[in-house]
Design an enzyme around this catalytic site. Structure first.
Site: not given
Length: 346
Positions: A12, A64, A84-85, A200, A15, A162, A35
């Site tokens: 979701s 995660l 995912a992050s 972003s 990117i 990252k 999620r």
């Protein structure tokens, strides 16, 4: 590989939605992790509106932070594409704050990929895992062999997360002989597929509504989200891709130039975009008490060249224009009602 099943984590995200759209358009089957059921249904509706055949889209719930769900999600998949992050809107004083989620979550996904015996693991990393913390002695040119120095005093929590997550993924994948690829984009702009603006896009939205009347003297790489998605899709099958870190960027803009691109695209915002550059010493002073300013300090006045030739040669990366990507973001935000948050715009 059309027809094969791709596990897309964090489906979701900004990117990831573009990756999912391009995968479905190319004939792949996509299993996207989210999620919650609500996020899954919203994703399905978004992709359907964009013209995708959502009959080939499966939704799997996984987080995660938890082990549950990842093995089942990866089972029967041919490739894992891990996007995912966590991406914070505010920087933490603790630069390690995001590592448990980013690194731990990534290792959960890698472990599931290994157990599922997938053919390849493609991970969305970032240029912040490449160029932070090197100091003035490092040449201002960065490529796939460069790694951010997490021990540096001025590195951000996001860059640390990252870097640590990507390094951990490489270690686990190499130990299991799992072919792995990373895509390391710069600041990702471009059209939104729905009203869910990521971090972003929110930065550009803040410029549109006058929340950033003055900005620091920083510049960063910009890349269109559609080009980032194409790079991910190409990395699934490109023979020379495994073992490589691909930087994708179309060039750099200062924050003032980003504001100018916004004003050109959405004229009603021309009086709201940033028009002044804050002196560096003021930013450094503000960073002592303002989290948003703290993230800008390492970038003050720095110019960087990002080497994208490997992505161009191996993945067919052909970047669009930076200002057009910014303009697409601004137009999308306008079309999704962002300006209605500020009735004074007009």
């Amino acid at each position: 590989m059309a027809g094969e099943r791709i596990l897309l984590t964090g489906a979701s995200g900004f990117i990831a939605k573009h990756i999912a759209l391009q995968l479905l358009q190319a004939g792949y089957r996509v299993r996207g992790t989210v999620r919650s059921p609500q996020k899954g249904e919203a994703l399905r509706q978004t992709l359907a509106r964009a013209g995708a055949d959502v009959a080939r889209l499966e939704i799997a719930e996984a987080d995660l932070l938890r082990d549950e769900g990842w093995e089942a999600a990866a089972r029967g998949c041919d490739v894992v594409c891990h996007t995912a992050s966590p991406f914070p809107a505010r920087q933490s004083k603790d630069k390690w704050a995001l590592v448990p989620v980013a690194k731990g979550g990534t290792l959960r996904v890698v472990d599931a990929a290994i157990k599922a015996k997938v053919q390849r693991f493609v991970m969305t990393s970032s240029v912040v895992a490449v160029y932070y913390g090197h100091g003035a002695d490092h040449p201002p040119v960065y490529g796939e062999d460069d790694w951010s120095n997490v021990g540096a005093a001025d590195i951000s929590d996001y860059a640390v997360s990252k870097t640590e997550a990507e390094a951990a993924a490489w270690g686990a994948a190499d130990a299991a002989s799992l072919p792995m690829v990373t895509i390391n984009p710069s600041f990702v702009a471009g059209p939104l597929l729905d009203a869910d603006a990521g971090t972003s896009a929110t930065l550009i939205g803040m410029m549109m509504t006058g929340k950033l009347p003055a900005v620091p003297n920083v510049s960063f790489g910009i890349v269109d989200v559609r080009d980032v998605a194409k790079a991910h899709v190409a990395a699934l099958t490109a023979a020379e891709a495994p073992g490589r870190r691909f930087i994708v960027s179309a060039g750099s803009l200062t924050m003032i130039e980003i504001g100018q691109a916004v004003a050109a695209a959405v004229p009603e915002c021309r009086k709201r975009v940033p028009r002044f550059t804050v002196p560096d010493f003021v930013v450094r002073l503000a960073a002592k008490v303002v989290p948003e300013a703290r993230a800008a300090v390492p970038e003050l006045g720095r110019q960087k060249t990002l080497l994208t030739k490997p992505a161009e040669t191996i993945l067919g990366f052909t970047p669009g224009h930076t200002r057009e990507a910014v303009a697409e973001t601004a137009l999308s935000l306008r079309d999704h009602g962002w300006l209605r948050r500020d009735p004074q715009i007009g």
